[in-house]
Design an enzyme around this catalytic site. Structure first.
Site, PDB file in Angstrom:
ATOM      1  N   SER A 142      -5.318   1.592  11.059  1.00  0.00           N
ATOM      2  CA  SER A 142      -4.673   0.232  10.483  1.00  0.00           C
ATOM      3  C   SER A 142      -4.275  -0.586  11.419  1.00  0.00           C
ATOM      4  O   SER A 142      -3.757  -0.213  12.553  1.00  0.00           O
ATOM      5  CB  SER A 142      -3.725   0.891   9.589  1.00  0.00           C
ATOM      6  OG  SER A 142      -3.172  -0.010   8.938  1.00  0.00           O
ATOM      7  N   TYR A 155       3.946   5.787   8.378  1.00  0.00           N
ATOM      8  CA  TYR A 155       2.537   5.185   8.388  1.00  0.00           C
ATOM      9  C   TYR A 155       2.060   4.808   9.747  1.00  0.00           C
ATOM     10  O   TYR A 155       1.115   4.981  10.315  1.00  0.00           O
ATOM     11  CB  TYR A 155       2.261   4.333   7.217  1.00  0.00           C
ATOM     12  CG  TYR A 155       0.980   3.981   7.047  1.00  0.00           C
ATOM     13  CD1 TYR A 155       0.028   4.742   6.287  1.00  0.00           C
ATOM     14  CD2 TYR A 155       0.393   2.675   7.309  1.00  0.00           C
ATOM     15  CE1 TYR A 155      -0.966   4.474   6.100  1.00  0.00           C
ATOM     16  CE2 TYR A 155      -1.032   2.442   6.973  1.00  0.00           C
ATOM     17  CZ  TYR A 155      -1.764   3.217   6.354  1.00  0.00           C
ATOM     18  OH  TYR A 155      -3.053   2.766   6.027  1.00  0.00           O
TER      19      TYR A 155
END
Length: 276
Positions: A142, A155
């Site tokens: 990501s 995350y």
């Protein structure tokens, strides 16, 4: 280097979202797939769509936190198709919140799935691909792993680890015909927010809005991911905002994170900073 015709592929987290989208894009190339997920109902739906799109498919329940279950995917692909050309290490979840507010249980859940799941996938498939003399590995990371925006600590850490692993493998496999790419999208429309965990309801609502309100579909990201994989790109950053913010970080250094911190204190500025 282009993928072979009728590639043999393994895709984790294939019951919905990006995993389903890239499975169908591969099916359009008459791929022979092994797809996995813990959501067996969604997995069966993806399998039917793959068949309709022209691919062949085998399904297997797999929790990527368990190395034996990841190994079972590789064994099934070997049994069904004689090996694996493409591995998509995609299975992932999301945790949001400030460091210190996020329970350690949620940190562990995040790291075990997003990072250890990819570690298990690479540990299992890289030796097999070395032995067969070819392969493509797409690790779904990501832009969060490149940018480290506030309130996304678990995350960010998990995806930064995926990027670091991909970079390491890129160097280790340079003299082979095994190719590694890290996919680093910003927000796009998927289902990851449905099972997300957050330290507060406002953070969860903001995250959900950024995902559901994105103009980018999982299918569009899948197309760019396959193109980047075939071009041998280590970093596949599909969206312009991700490219611009990564460029700004490299140019500004710690000033970038100061800007991100100030954005956290200003909701309008935060939406602009994280726009999709």
């Amino acid at each position: 280097m282009r993928l072979p015709s009728s590639p043999r592929a393994v895709v984790t987290g294939a019951a919905s979202g990006f995993g389903r989208a890239i499975s169908l894009r591969l099916a359009a190339r008459h791929a022979r797939l092994v797809i996995s997920d813990i959501d067996e109902e969604g997995l069966a739906q993806t399998a039917e769509l793959i068949r309709e799109a022209g691919g062949e498919v085998r399904t297997i329940a797999c929790d990527v936190r368990e190395p034996e279950q990841v190994e079972a995917q590789a064994d099934l692909a070997e049994e069904a198709w004689g090996g694996t050309d493409v591995v998509i290490n995609n299975a992932g979840v999301a945790v949001a919140g400030r460091v210190g507010d996020v329970p350690l249980e949620n940190w562990r859940w995040q790291i075990e799935i997003n990072l250890w799941g990819v570690i298990h996938g690479c540990h299992v498939f890289v030796p097999r691909m070395r032995a067969q003399g070819s392969g493509w590995i797409l690790n779904v990371a990501s832009s969060a792993g490149l940018l480290s925006a506030p309130t996304m600590g678990p995350y960010n850490v998990s995806k930064a680890g995926v990027i670091a692993l991909s970079e390491t493998l890129y160097g280790e496999l340079l003299d082979t015909k095994v190719h590694v790419s890290a996919l680093c999208p910003t927000f796009f429309r998927t289902n990851i927010h449905k099972n997300a965990r957050a330290s507060s309801e406002p953070i969860l609502e903001q995250t959900s809005k950024l995902i559901t309100g994105s103009k980018w579909s999982a299918e569009a990201i899948a197309d760019i991911a396959i193109e980047g994989l075939e071009r041998g790109e280590l970093y596949v950053i599909p969206q312009l905002d991700g490219k611009l913010m990564w460029g700004a970080k490299r140019l500004m250094g710690q000033g970038f994170h100061g800007m991100a911190g100030r954005a956290l204190l200003n909701p309008k500025l935060l939406r602009r900073f994280m726009r999709r």
